[in-house]
Design a protein around this motif. Structure first.
Motif, PDB file in Angstrom:
ATOM      1  N   TYR A 195       0.833  -1.205   0.000  1.00 51.58           N
ATOM      2  CA  TYR A 195       0.000   0.000   0.000  1.00 51.58           C
ATOM      3  C   TYR A 195       0.867   1.254   0.000  1.00 51.58           C
ATOM      4  O   TYR A 195       0.604   2.193  -0.745  1.00 51.58           O
ATOM      5  CB  TYR A 195      -0.963   0.034   1.189  1.00 51.58           C
ATOM      6  N   ASP A 196       1.892   1.262   0.835  1.00 53.38           N
ATOM      7  CA  ASP A 196       2.782   2.433   0.893  1.00 53.38           C
ATOM      8  C   ASP A 196       3.416   2.718  -0.465  1.00 53.38           C
ATOM      9  O   ASP A 196       3.645   3.870  -0.822  1.00 53.38           O
ATOM     10  CB  ASP A 196       3.867   2.231   1.944  1.00 53.38           C
ATOM     11  N   ALA A 204      -5.146   1.144   3.420  1.00 50.33           N
ATOM     12  CA  ALA A 204      -3.957   1.699   4.072  1.00 50.33           C
ATOM     13  C   ALA A 204      -3.310   0.712   5.043  1.00 50.33           C
ATOM     14  O   ALA A 204      -2.099   0.710   5.211  1.00 50.33           O
ATOM     15  CB  ALA A 204      -4.317   2.994   4.803  1.00 50.33           C
ATOM     16  N   GLY A 228      -0.110   3.513  -2.924  1.00 52.47           N
ATOM     17  CA  GLY A 228      -1.145   4.431  -2.442  1.00 52.47           C
ATOM     18  C   GLY A 228      -0.749   5.880  -2.624  1.00 52.47           C
ATOM     19  O   GLY A 228       0.419   6.225  -2.823  1.00 52.47           O
ATOM     20  N   GLY A 235      -4.650   7.830   2.677  1.00 48.17           N
ATOM     21  CA  GLY A 235      -5.382   6.848   3.458  1.00 48.17           C
ATOM     22  C   GLY A 235      -6.517   6.167   2.711  1.00 48.17           C
ATOM     23  O   GLY A 235      -7.126   5.233   3.221  1.00 48.17           O
TER      24      GLY A 235
END
Length: 172
Positions: free
Chosen positions: A143-144, A164, A147, A151
């Motif tokens: 996700y990091d 997140a 994304g 969030g």
């Protein structure tokens, strides 16, 4: 309006069929107007629309099938699920396609998510269908990496989203 009536209406507007790379979609229809391509993707549980500045040939994989890349720059994606939708999906898709065929700019409100997908259906209507929460570090790292940092869930492709905390969500 039925799915078959929608497909017939799209074909009469000049939309052409292309096979899809993902089994998620049963097929797709596309139309090019000016420098944009509108792709209507037909699923068993809904219909998706994808508007891209890319020509149809650039959307094809090595086998000549449409490979959806909804996260590319300039691409807008709308996901219309049959379950719990507050609109007539087929009529709405035909209406959007008519505007596009006439060269009109499609409103951003068309590129949203309507109704609920398989995992939400499971959470709402069936205990056995719930996705298991997966909060391990490797998924949070994914996700990091993909994304936006706000969030909100990030689209991975083929109807898969990641939250997140690293939770996977199948919205197909």
């Amino acid at each position: 309006m039925t799915r078959q009536e929608m497909i017939g209406a799209l074909r009469r507007m000049g939309f052409s069929h292309l096979p899809t790379a993902s089994v998620k979609w049963k097929g797709s229809l596309h139309l090019v107007v000016a420098s944009e391509t509108l792709v209507v993707l037909i699923r068993s549980r809904g219909v998706d629309i994808l508007l891209t500045p890319s020509p149809p040939k650039s959307l094809l994989d090595a086998n000549g099938r449409v490979s959806v890349r909804a996260s590319e720059e300039g691409v807008r994606f709308g996901e219309y699920n049959y379950t719990d939708s507050d609109i007539d999906i087929h009529s709405s898709v035909v209406s959007h396609a008519q505007e596009f065929a006439q060269g009109l700019k499609l409103d951003e409100s068309y590129f949203v998510r309507k109704g609920i997908g398989r995992s939400e259906w499971g959470a709402k209507y069936g205990e056995r269908s719930k996705l298991k929460e997966r909060e391990d570090g490797s998924l949070r790292d994914i996700y990091d990496a993909v994304g936006s940092g706000d969030g909100e869930p990030a689209y991975l492709g083929d109807g898969m989203w990641i939250g997140a905390g690293g939770r996977l969500d199948d919205r197909s």
